[in-house]
Design a protein around this motif. Structure first.
Motif, PDB file in Angstrom:
ATOM      1  N   VAL A  45       1.106  -1.233  -0.200  1.00  0.00           N
ATOM      2  CA  VAL A  45      -0.067  -0.087   0.127  1.00  0.00           C
ATOM      3  C   VAL A  45       0.552   1.325  -0.019  1.00  0.00           C
ATOM      4  N   SER A  46       0.271   2.580  -0.304  1.00  0.00           N
ATOM      5  CA  SER A  46       0.779   3.481  -0.258  1.00  0.00           C
ATOM      6  C   SER A  46      -0.155   4.244   0.143  1.00  0.00           C
ATOM      7  N   ASP A  47      -0.109   5.662   1.150  1.00  0.00           N
ATOM      8  CA  ASP A  47      -0.575   6.703   1.634  1.00  0.00           C
ATOM      9  C   ASP A  47      -0.714   7.311   0.612  1.00  0.00           C
ATOM     10  N   THR A  48      -2.345   7.751   0.184  1.00  0.00           N
ATOM     11  CA  THR A  48      -3.346   8.388  -0.166  1.00  0.00           C
ATOM     12  C   THR A  48      -4.477   9.357   0.432  1.00  0.00           C
ATOM     13  N   THR A  49      -4.323  10.675  -0.290  1.00  0.00           N
ATOM     14  CA  THR A  49      -6.374  11.216  -0.165  1.00  0.00           C
ATOM     15  C   THR A  49      -7.058  11.150  -1.468  1.00  0.00           C
ATOM     16  N   ARG A  50      -8.118  10.296  -1.175  1.00  0.00           N
ATOM     17  CA  ARG A  50      -9.163  10.529  -2.523  1.00  0.00           C
ATOM     18  C   ARG A  50      -9.122  11.498  -3.254  1.00  0.00           C
ATOM     19  N   ALA A  51      -9.447  12.321  -2.399  1.00  0.00           N
ATOM     20  CA  ALA A  51      -9.492  13.864  -3.382  1.00  0.00           C
ATOM     21  C   ALA A  51      -8.724  14.322  -4.156  1.00  0.00           C
ATOM     22  N   GLY A  52      -7.154  13.294  -3.852  1.00  0.00           N
ATOM     23  CA  GLY A  52      -5.851  13.749  -4.690  1.00  0.00           C
ATOM     24  C   GLY A  52      -5.599  13.145  -5.542  1.00  0.00           C
ATOM     25  N   LEU A  53      -6.393  11.384  -5.685  1.00  0.00           N
ATOM     26  CA  LEU A  53      -6.399  10.615  -6.861  1.00  0.00           C
ATOM     27  C   LEU A  53      -7.448  11.039  -7.945  1.00  0.00           C
ATOM     28  N   ILE A  54      -6.197  11.382  -9.524  1.00  0.00           N
ATOM     29  CA  ILE A  54      -6.164  11.539 -10.358  1.00  0.00           C
ATOM     30  C   ILE A  54      -6.628  10.720 -11.427  1.00  0.00           C
ATOM     31  N   THR A  55      -7.237   9.946 -11.403  1.00  0.00           N
ATOM     32  CA  THR A  55      -7.464   9.051 -12.892  1.00  0.00           C
ATOM     33  C   THR A  55      -5.978   9.446 -14.232  1.00  0.00           C
ATOM     34  N   ASP A  56      -5.368   9.642 -13.795  1.00  0.00           N
ATOM     35  CA  ASP A  56      -4.711   9.622 -14.841  1.00  0.00           C
ATOM     36  C   ASP A  56      -3.672   8.862 -15.884  1.00  0.00           C
ATOM     37  N   SER A  57      -3.091   8.741 -16.870  1.00  0.00           N
ATOM     38  CA  SER A  57      -2.006   8.052 -17.673  1.00  0.00           C
ATOM     39  C   SER A  57      -0.655   8.176 -16.153  1.00  0.00           C
ATOM     40  N   THR A  58      -0.277   8.613 -16.771  1.00  0.00           N
ATOM     41  CA  THR A  58       0.454   8.774 -15.331  1.00  0.00           C
ATOM     42  C   THR A  58       0.555   8.228 -14.266  1.00  0.00           C
ATOM     43  N   ASN A  59      -0.804   8.070 -13.194  1.00  0.00           N
ATOM     44  CA  ASN A  59      -0.665   7.594 -12.344  1.00  0.00           C
ATOM     45  C   ASN A  59      -1.303   6.038 -12.802  1.00  0.00           C
ATOM     46  N   ALA A  60      -2.628   5.572 -14.007  1.00  0.00           N
ATOM     47  CA  ALA A  60      -2.410   4.620 -14.048  1.00  0.00           C
ATOM     48  C   ALA A  60      -1.372   3.961 -14.465  1.00  0.00           C
ATOM     49  N   ILE A  61      -0.058   4.302 -15.349  1.00  0.00           N
ATOM     50  CA  ILE A  61       0.893   3.360 -14.928  1.00  0.00           C
ATOM     51  C   ILE A  61       2.072   3.365 -14.236  1.00  0.00           C
ATOM     52  N   THR A  62       2.301   4.059 -12.908  1.00  0.00           N
ATOM     53  CA  THR A  62       2.713   4.109 -12.197  1.00  0.00           C
ATOM     54  C   THR A  62       2.493   3.341 -11.506  1.00  0.00           C
ATOM     55  N   PHE A  63       0.983   3.295 -11.472  1.00  0.00           N
ATOM     56  CA  PHE A  63       0.249   1.387 -10.351  1.00  0.00           C
ATOM     57  C   PHE A  63       0.937   0.915 -11.201  1.00  0.00           C
ATOM     58  N   ALA A  64       0.821   0.402 -12.110  1.00  0.00           N
ATOM     59  CA  ALA A  64       0.654  -0.716 -13.293  1.00  0.00           C
ATOM     60  C   ALA A  64       2.573  -0.913 -13.349  1.00  0.00           C
ATOM     61  N   GLY A  65       3.309  -0.004 -13.104  1.00  0.00           N
ATOM     62  CA  GLY A  65       4.204  -0.148 -12.829  1.00  0.00           C
ATOM     63  C   GLY A  65       5.080  -1.392 -11.054  1.00  0.00           C
ATOM     64  N   VAL A  66       3.529  -0.523 -10.291  1.00  0.00           N
ATOM     65  CA  VAL A  66       4.379  -0.994  -8.083  1.00  0.00           C
ATOM     66  C   VAL A  66       4.349  -3.009  -8.777  1.00  0.00           C
ATOM     67  N   ILE A  67       2.618  -3.253  -9.779  1.00  0.00           N
ATOM     68  CA  ILE A  67       2.246  -4.021  -9.560  1.00  0.00           C
ATOM     69  C   ILE A  67       3.050  -5.425 -10.215  1.00  0.00           C
ATOM     70  N   GLU A  68       3.915  -5.031 -11.436  1.00  0.00           N
ATOM     71  CA  GLU A  68       4.460  -5.195 -12.378  1.00  0.00           C
ATOM     72  C   GLU A  68       6.135  -5.698 -12.169  1.00  0.00           C
ATOM     73  N   ALA A  69       7.110  -4.727 -11.231  1.00  0.00           N
ATOM     74  CA  ALA A  69       8.052  -4.723 -10.225  1.00  0.00           C
ATOM     75  C   ALA A  69       8.423  -5.632  -9.203  1.00  0.00           C
ATOM     76  N   LEU A  70       7.116  -5.990  -8.079  1.00  0.00           N
ATOM     77  CA  LEU A  70       6.578  -6.905  -7.550  1.00  0.00           C
ATOM     78  C   LEU A  70       6.473  -7.765  -8.225  1.00  0.00           C
ATOM     79  N   SER A  71       5.040  -8.046  -9.264  1.00  0.00           N
ATOM     80  CA  SER A  71       4.930  -9.710  -9.902  1.00  0.00           C
ATOM     81  C   SER A  71       6.223 -10.745 -10.554  1.00  0.00           C
ATOM     82  N   GLN A  72       7.552  -9.721 -10.041  1.00  0.00           N
ATOM     83  CA  GLN A  72       8.816 -10.493 -11.378  1.00  0.00           C
ATOM     84  C   GLN A  72       9.346 -11.281  -9.962  1.00  0.00           C
ATOM     85  N   GLU A  73       8.270 -10.722  -8.536  1.00  0.00           N
ATOM     86  CA  GLU A  73       9.893 -11.700  -7.651  1.00  0.00           C
ATOM     87  C   GLU A  73       8.924 -12.415  -6.694  1.00  0.00           C
TER      88      GLU A  73
END
Lengths: 251, 114
Positions: A45-73
Motif C-alpha cells: 500500500v501507499s498513503d494517499t487521499t481520495r481527493a488527490g487521486l487523479i485518474t490519468d495515464s501517469t498514475n495508471a502507469i505508475t500503479f501498473a509499474g508497481v504491480i509489474e515490478a512486484l510480480s517479477q519477484e
C-alpha cells in the motif's frame, strides 16, 4: 489519510526481502510503499487521499509499474486502480475476512504469468477468400416459383441470405483458428480465455495463464500458428501479472 | 513498464496501434446524455435497441430461410416485412442524423454491440 492498495502478495517467509524491495520503490505521487501483513498474505500500500487521486495515464502507469515490478519477484493478485481503504486497520480486517479466498487465488496463480494474444485480419480480404473457397457466390440461394422469381422482396432475401451465410462461414473459420490455438497450447497446461469477433478486424482476443518457464514455448507456438494462417496477424503480449485470472469478491 | 511487452508481431507497429485504437477509442459510440441533448441522446439509445432487435429478428429469419422450412409465399412475405423494416430504420437514422457507427455501441472489453 487513505491507503491505496496495489496488490495482495504471497510472501510466506520472505517479508524482509519484500520490505527491502519496497524501500527503493515509489507509488502514486511519489508516495512511499509499505507492506501490511496478515500471516502469509501481505497488502502493498501507499498513503494517499481520495481527493488527490487523479485518474490519468501517469498514475495508471505508475500503479501498473508497481504491480509489474512486484510480480517479477512474488506471486500476487493485482488490485484494481483506485482500490482505496480508509485505514491500516480496515485493510488488516479485510485481509482477515478474505484470507481463505485470497490464499486460494494466490495458489492458483503461483509461478504463473499472463499472456495476451490478439488475432487481426483484413476483414474484406478474409471475407473474399472465404467466399471464393465456398459455394456462396455460385450456390442457388432460395427456390423461386416462376411467378415470384423477379420479386424485389425475393432479391432482398437472397442478398441477406448470402450475407448471413458469409457470416456463418466467418464464424466457423474463427472457431477453427481458436481450435488450432487450443491444440497448440494443450501440452503447456495453459488456462485459456477467448473472446471472438470483437470488431470487424479483431477476430480473436485470447488470454493465457501459464507457468513462467513456458514463455519460449508459447512464442514458438504462436510462430507456428502465424505460419499456419499467413493471412492473419497474430500479436502476442506479456508477460503480465494475472490481471484476468483472479476471481474474488472482496467481502 | 520495465520491458517491451510485444513478444510477437509480424505486422507494423502503426497498424497495431490503429487496431488497438479501434478497440479502446469508443468516443463515437458513447452515449453522451446532457440536458442540452436529451432528445437526440434518447433517440440514439432507443434506435440502438430497436436496431439490435431488428438485426436479431433478421438473423433468425435468415436461419429459417436457410433451413428450408419456409414456403415460397412465406419467404416473400418475410422479405417484404424485413425490407420495409430496414427502410423505415434508414429513415429514422436520417431523421435523427445518426449513422450505423453511432448505433453500434462499443462495450469496451466485450467488443461492439453489433
Amino acid at each position: 489519510m487513505e491507503k491505496m492498495i496495489y496488490a495482495l502478495l504471497s510472501v510466506k517467509k520472505e517479508s524482509d526481502r519484500l520490505d527491502s524491495m519496497l524501500i527503493g520503490m515509489q507509488g502514486i505521487s511519489g508516495a512511499n510503499l509499505y507492506s501490511l501483513p496478515v500471516d502469509e498474505i501481505t497488502a502493498v500500500v501507499s498513503d494517499t487521499t481520495r481527493a488527490g487521486l487523479i485518474t490519468d495515464s501517469t498514475n495508471a502507469i505508475t500503479f501498473a509499474g508497481v504491480i509489474e515490478a512486484l510480480s517479477q519477484e512474488f506471486t500476487l493478485l493485482p488490485m484494481r486502480f483506485g482500490s482505496l481503504m480508509e485505514s491500516t486497520g480496515a485493510i488488516l480486517k479485510m485481509l482477515e475476512r478474505n484470507y481463505p479466498d485470497v490464499q486460494q487465488n494466490l495458489q492458483q496463480v503461483e509461478d504463473m504469468l499472463e499472456f495476451g494474444l490478439k488475432v487481426f485480419c483484413d476483414s474484406e480480404k478474409l471475407r473474399a477468400d472465404l467466399m471464393e473457397k465456398s459455394e456462396i457466390g455460385t450456390k442457388t440461394t432460395v427456390l423461386s416459383t416462376p411467378e415470384v422469381k423477379n420479386s424485389v422482396y425475393r432479391d432482398w432475401v437472397n442478398k441477406k441470405l448470402k450475407e448471413h451465410r458469409l457470416e456463418e462461414l466467418l464464424l466457423t473459420h474463427v472457431d477453427s483458428v481458436v481450435a488450432a490455438i487450443t491444440e497448440h497450447l494443450s501440452r503447456m497446461n495453459a488456462v485459456c480465455k477467448f473472446k471472438k469477433m470483437l470488431t470487424e478486424t479483431t477476430i480473436i482476443d485470447a488470454l493465457f495463464l501459464l507457468k513462467k518457464d513456458m514463455k519460449t514455448e508459447l512464442m514458438q507456438a504462436v510462430g507456428n500458428l502465424q505460419k499456419q494462417y499467413p493471412g492473419l496477424n497474430f500479436v502476442m503480449t506479456g508477460p503480465w501479472p494475472p490481471y484476468n485470472f483472479v476471481e474474488i469478491t472482496i467481502k | 513498464m520495465s520491458e517491451n511487452k510485444i513478444l510477437f508481431n509480424t505486422g507494423s507497429l502503426d497498424g497495431l496501434s490503429e487496431e488497438i485504437g479501434k478497440l479502446t477509442n469508443n468516443d463515437e459510440s458513447r452515449l453522451k446524455l446532457t440536458p442540452d441533448n436529451a432528445d437526440s441522446g434518447l433517440a440514439k439509445l432507443v434506435l440502438t435497441l430497436v436496431e439490435l432487435i431488428r438485426k436479431l429478428v433478421e438473423k433468425q429469419a435468415m436461419r429459417r430461410v436457410d433451413g428450408g422450412s419456409l414456403t415460397d409465399e412465406e419467404i416473400e412475405r418475410l422479405g417484404e416485412t424485413l425490407m420495409k423494416l430496414e427502410l423505415k430504420m434508414e429513415e429514422l437514422k436520417k431523421h435523427f442524423n445518426l449513422t450505423d457507427r453511432d448505433l453500434n455501441i462499443n462495450l469496451g472489453p466485450l467488443g461492439d454491440l453489433m
